[in-house]
Design an enzyme around this catalytic site. Structure first.
Site, PDB file in Angstrom:
ATOM      1  N   LYS A   1     103.822  57.692  87.167  1.00  0.00           N
ATOM      2  CA  LYS A   1     102.865  56.946  88.372  1.00  0.00           C
ATOM      3  C   LYS A   1     102.847  57.883  89.821  1.00  0.00           C
ATOM      4  CE  LYS A   1     103.304  53.189  91.480  1.00  0.00           C
ATOM      5  NZ  LYS A   1     103.903  51.900  91.921  1.00  0.00           N
TER       6      LYS A   1
ATOM      7  N   GLU B   1     111.624  65.304  85.095  1.00  0.00           N
ATOM      8  CA  GLU B   1     111.839  65.120  83.793  1.00  0.00           C
ATOM      9  C   GLU B   1     110.475  65.337  83.076  1.00  0.00           C
ATOM     10  OE1 GLU B   1     113.393  62.992  85.692  1.00  0.00           O
ATOM     11  OE2 GLU B   1     115.239  62.544  84.860  1.00  0.00           O
TER      12      GLU B   1
ATOM     13  N   GLY C   1     106.300  50.880  88.111  1.00  0.00           N
ATOM     14  CA  GLY C   1     106.574  51.754  86.938  1.00  0.00           C
ATOM     15  C   GLY C   1     106.979  50.794  85.630  1.00  0.00           C
ATOM     16  N   ARG C   2     107.956  49.858  85.881  1.00  0.00           N
ATOM     17  CA  ARG C   2     108.500  49.238  84.814  1.00  0.00           C
ATOM     18  C   ARG C   2     107.557  48.002  84.544  1.00  0.00           C
ATOM     19  NH1 ARG C   2     111.343  49.375  89.177  1.00  0.00           N
ATOM     20  NH2 ARG C   2     111.870  47.351  90.541  1.00  0.00           N
TER      21      ARG C   2
ATOM     22  N   HIS D   1     127.800  43.588  62.456  1.00  0.00           N
ATOM     23  CA  HIS D   1     128.858  44.457  61.825  1.00  0.00           C
ATOM     24  C   HIS D   1     129.551  45.503  62.860  1.00  0.00           C
ATOM     25  CE1 HIS D   1     127.695  42.555  58.013  1.00  0.00           C
ATOM     26  NE2 HIS D   1     126.681  42.595  58.352  1.00  0.00           N
TER      27      HIS D   1
ATOM     28  N   LYS E   1     119.010  61.638  92.305  1.00  0.00           N
ATOM     29  CA  LYS E   1     117.950  62.747  92.443  1.00  0.00           C
ATOM     30  C   LYS E   1     117.945  63.819  93.427  1.00  0.00           C
ATOM     31  CE  LYS E   1     114.234  59.255  90.692  1.00  0.00           C
ATOM     32  NZ  LYS E   1     113.110  58.827  90.808  1.00  0.00           N
TER      33      LYS E   1
HETATM   34  O1  F6P Z   1     113.797  56.896  88.824  1.00  0.00           O
HETATM   35  C1  F6P Z   1     113.174  55.776  88.547  1.00  0.00           C
HETATM   36  C2  F6P Z   1     111.923  55.734  88.349  1.00  0.00           C
HETATM   37  O2  F6P Z   1     111.288  55.819  89.471  1.00  0.00           O
HETATM   38  C3  F6P Z   1     111.362  54.695  87.453  1.00  0.00           C
HETATM   39  O3  F6P Z   1     111.065  53.258  88.409  1.00  0.00           O
HETATM   40  C4  F6P Z   1     110.087  54.814  86.790  1.00  0.00           C
HETATM   41  O4  F6P Z   1     109.631  53.962  85.893  1.00  0.00           O
HETATM   42  C5  F6P Z   1     110.424  56.286  86.395  1.00  0.00           C
HETATM   43  O5  F6P Z   1     111.252  56.730  87.347  1.00  0.00           O
HETATM   44  C6  F6P Z   1     109.185  57.144  86.244  1.00  0.00           C
HETATM   45  O6  F6P Z   1     108.558  57.417  87.419  1.00  0.00           O
HETATM   46  P1  F6P Z   1     107.019  58.059  87.377  1.00  0.00           P
HETATM   47  O7  F6P Z   1     106.171  57.135  86.420  1.00  0.00           O
HETATM   48  O8  F6P Z   1     106.905  58.023  88.700  1.00  0.00           O
HETATM   49  O9  F6P Z   1     107.254  59.347  86.767  1.00  0.00           O
END
Ligand code: F6P
Length: 526
Positions: free
Chosen positions: A185, A191, A244-245, A361, A471
């Site tokens: 987003k 990452e 994002g979620r 289990h 972060k």
């Molecule tokens: O660090 C949390 C977050 O901001 C989430 O809310 C989001 O889904 C994820 O990181 C990834 O963010 P982006 O889509 O901006 O890479």
């Protein structure tokens, strides 16, 4: 204003589940909601007429009707960021402008998929989707749940910065036949950008002449994707107001639409849209997300349950608990109200879970006999996802129902080790079949349940500032080295023998700016 209502909820007599059933022959009917091919059975929760009336009073006091309308009309429901939350518009349920914008962007995504299929990117056989959190969990869940009978593109989702994940994903991919979809987003997530850079390197090493020509971006920050090097024609934007979620419905769902087909993606959206309409218009006492939120609040606030467990009794939905962890905990793990005052009561419980019957289990011992009270949610499908002996599926379902019955019934024994206290609550969601439409409805149910919980607690489910501090500290280490930390952190940095020459990769100067590639495939959208 709500103190009295909460007092009534907190002091309502704690009646046993079995007594609630004994007193009311209609209990199952009254606490079951049938919607979009899903059967929501809340009858094995402690909700009774008195609690329902009190929660309805709370909902009125917290103006749930107004909150729903603000959500669906595209008003600002995320006050700390001054934003609307327009995921519902992606399903056609929002303001005219939001829906029109979502449709236009969906058309652009559909157009890009068509040009990929037509060979504009060469002979693409694999999609490598790179993203994390909300930019990965939805696509991963949907492809795993719905793509088992075959995908139109071999599709892998990579999220972890541990490149072991990337290495595993590309092991059987041909770089020349791979489209890399960078999903972020913000287009600033370490990452994702680091994995994307490594994927570019892999394309280059694999003999791809113009690696950027095989990269597309799924983002609400197109200018950042362009700075990074993606040609504008290969960017699938989405609205900033889609969280994002909550983003699998927009271009973050690209791998789903490409791999399952546009028809399946539309069915997914329509399934969610039906649940939107239900949430928006059904009376509170027959409204699945609202009833679920009532039960959630009862257990978190009154019975002080700190966790809630979700078990998918269906291998296809095995990633649902992971998905829900972000949806529920990132949304409602807050300690202040929407207007910034201390919450003074528990917010979201910890969501955890697994897959049945495996979990029986492993963790069910504690659910049956442990000292914690944990509300459990079972999700099962009437139809199986395989053609093996029907005994498999019937046994799976029997086990699912038996667990709910056993948790409730318990069994007394003078021998403490063999005593089952019972009266342990559960909810069961029985789906007709695992299809794009039912999964769309299921996920939308969880979104609205999360929203209803937030409204009733008075918190903002759409921000997530809690993730920022870690972060920033990681960036600080990258920029300034190990100095200035507590002795434990400094000692760990030293003990790991980290090479600070690599840390520029997560410093604020990362990602490096690139020349945008002209690319082999130009796509101007529709
Ligand atoms: O660090 C949390 C977050 O901001 C989430 O809310 C989001 O889904 C994820 O990181 C990834 O963010 P982006 O889509 O901006 O890479």
């Amino acid at each position: 204003m709500t103190a009295n209502i909460w007092a009534a909820i907190e002091t309502a007599p704690a009646r046993k589940l079995e007594a609630l059933f004994a007193d009311d022959a209609q209990r199952v009917d009254q606490l079951t909601v049938l919607q979009s091919g899903l059967r929501f059975d809340f009858s094995k929760t402690h909700l009774d007429a008195e609690l329902l009336a009190s929660f309805a009073g709370l909902a009125a006091a917290m103006d749930i009707d107004g909150a729903r309308e603000r959500l669906f009309s595209g008003a600002v429901v995320n006050p700390t960021e001054g934003r609307a939350a327009t995921h519902v518009a992606e399903r056609g349920n929002g303001s005219v402008d939001d829906v029109a914008q979502a449709k236009a962007l969906h058309n652009r995504m559909r157009g890009l998929i068509e040009v990929i299929e037509a060979g504009a990117f060469g002979e693409i056989r694999h999609i490598l989707h790179i993203g994390i959190g909300g930019s990965a969990l939805g696509p991963k869940l949907l492809i795993d749940a719905l793509g088992r009978d075959g995908l139109r593109f071999d599709t892998k989702v990579v999220s972890n910065i541990d490149a072991t994940a990337l290495a595993e994903a590309i092991r059987d991919m041909d770089p020349k036949a791979t489209l890399v979809a960078v999903a972020s987003k913000t287009f600033t997530t370490t990452e994702t950008l680091m994995n994307a850079e490594s994927a570019l390197e892999w394309l280059r090493d694999g003999g791809v002449e113009d690696p950027y020509g095989q990269v597309i971006a799924l983002t609400a920050a197109p200018e950042k994707a362009m700075e990074w090097g993606v040609d504008q024609s290969r960017i699938l934007p989405f609205a900033e107001s889609v969280g994002g979620r909550y983003s699998l419905w927009c271009s973050i769902g690209f791998p789903v639409a490409a791999a399952l087909g546009w028809g399946a993606f539309e069915e997914l959206l329509e399934g969610a849209a039906e649940m939107d309409r239900h949430f928006r218009s059904a009376p509170l006492g027959a409204n699945a997300p609202v009833l679920a939120a009532f039960a959630d609040l009862y257990y978190a606030q009154v019975r002080k349950c700190q966790t809630r467990a979700v078990f998918a009794y269906d291998e296809r939905l095995r990633l649902l608990p992971d998905y829900l962890q972000q949806l529920e905990m990132e949304s409602n793990g807050k300690s202040v109200t929407a207007d910034g005052r201390p919450l003074h009561r528990p917010s979201a419980p910890v969501t955890w879970g697994g897959v049945g019957t495996d979990a029986q289990h492993a963790v069910f011992q504690l659910l049956h006999q442990g000292t914690h009270l944990i509300p459990v949610e079972f999700i099962a499908s009437k139809l199986p996802g395989h053609d093996f002996d029907p005994a498999h599926h019937e046994t799976l379902l029997i086990n699912c129902f038996a667990q709910g019955a056993a948790l409730m019934r318990g069994r007394e024994s003078a021998d403490g080790a063999r005593n089952y206290p019972g009266d342990r609550p559960s909810t069961t969601i029985l789906i007709d079949d695992v299809t794009p439409s039912s999964v769309g409805a299921l996920i939308a149910f969880y979104e609205h349940r999360t929203f209803a919980n937030a409204v009733l607690l008075g918190i903002n489910p759409f921000d997530q500032f809690g993730v920022e501090l870690g972060k920033e500290i990681a960036r600080g280490i990258a920029e300034n080295g190990p100095a200035g930390f507590d002795p434990s952190t400094s000692a760990l940095i030293a003990a790991a023998g980290l090479d600070f020459r690599h840390f520029h990769l997560i410093s604020s100067s990362f990602p490096r700016k690139r020349e945008s590639s002209s690319g082999v495939a130009r796509f101007n959208g529709r």
